[in-house]
Design an enzyme around this catalytic site. Sequence first.
Site: not given
Lengths: 263, 303
Positions: B244, B192, B217, B130, B71
Amino acid sequence: MFQDKNARIIKTESWGNYFLLRLAAAEIAQKSKPGQFLMIRVSPGLNPLLRRPLSIHDCSGSEVEIFFQVTGKGTELLSQKKPGDHLDVLGPCGGGFSLLPEFKDKEIFCVGGGRGLAPLYFLARELQTAGARPVVFYGGQTLSDLPLKKRLDEAGWETNFSTDDGSFGFHGLVTQLAEKELMKRKPSFLFGCGPEAMMTRLAEICQQAVLPAEFSLESIMGCGLGACWGCSRKIKKNGEIKYLRICQDGPVFPAEEIIWSGD
Amino acid sequence: MVDLSVDLGFLKLKNPVMAASGTFGYGLEFQPLYNLNLLGGLVVKGLYFKPREGNPPPRLAESPCGLINSIGLQGIGVEAFCREILPWLADLTTAVIANVCGEEEGEYARVAEYLSRHPGLAALELNISCPNVREGGKCPAQDPEATYRTVKRVRQASSLPLITKLSPNVTDITAVALAAQEAGSQAVSLVNTFLALAIDLESRKPKLGNVLGGLSGPAIKPLAMRMVFEVARKVKIPVIGLGGIFNYQDALEFMVAGASAVQVGTANFVNPQACPEIIKGIEDWAESQGIKRLSEIVGSLKF
């Protein structure tokens, strides 16, 4: 916006790899408008992980319908569901098509390519209820891509069919058929949904004919709630090109705001 | 009645479950679905000083039990956040944490300073991890010295409690955690996303517009939990675990591994009710185990 973890499937229909499911989901059904979509969890497992965004195909009382084509693992799993099974459904998501009071007594074109017809059936029904005159165009590569033919024939509005191979209806692209009719009949508005190339061409036709139009866009989505920005796409708003969320800012956008992927 | 509260020293949470940054928008998005005051905390989407466009689509690709995103921190910027969103969040009784981003150290400090002048925030989470904003997924959290400098700079710019969010894309995450602690961070959150690649074989093109993305996840849970375990044994400050977490068992396992609190991320997409359901599950589990104070289980791994 509701999450119904136990929406019961009350009816399924299939034609080749096209499927229709009717779900009992009262809270969602009562709030649904044409152009909105559902985020459906296709299995209780974690693979595939994400919910699948699916247009609301029809809605009445406490029931909603989806119409889809199997295009991958998620829709494959969804296609195996049987009446009596339950689905975890989130919706209605996003904004809908514009249903304007001035549509009354006017011809409104609804042009769908393949599974893109999904949101247009609900739309045409609501247009008719509101006193407008929906004219539906339904195109596919061949006759077997028009599984909703019978349903549309019985709907009480005009539907025009096209197939690329000429096996049924107009021989050619649904955009060619829509263009031909549009020149003759001067509709007041056009709604479209289908493959990107089809919508791109349709948007050009509308621009040339100075016909206002809206299109429903598709994307892989993370949340469907506007929280993750995973479905963003370039949209022109007030002269400025920005990444907007298909799920929340759309999925329906005015034709002139969409930056088509071929541009 | 189980005491679910978590005392991080600088911040008391009503329970250990927070919604993770980037998966919960600015909070408002989930309000139609449940009462946000049920949450232990919520961490809003990453904030730069100015609005940010993010990366070209496609931005999401699925992998087995996982999600890869690129994103690129699209967002409204800190001014619009403080003007339009924060006043509304300030009315919540849950701990609201802002996720602070920057192109360089100075921007991190400016964002932190700007946020500290507005009421309503319980803490800042420093996003130095990130993988989607620099070429090749690089980020300050891959280097203990860059981490130290960034944390120090923000520490001087703001008096709000500081949580530093760490990257798993390192050889030794404990070195980075120690650098954050040394620079004055009051907690660390980890992990992250894992830098990842997804390919469409037909076209031989990457599935993501930005080529690389970050994997999250259930697929990353054991890796994340191992890192939480390693870091919790090295640092003195509290560790917030994520990666997750999809159900209450996952959350409790992270706590047993050493996390004082947890964050739930990708699960919010799959099940928007994930956070309240996990909180309820934790409470029921603790009750069934005869646990009076949930914090007893933190770092209780037997080995």
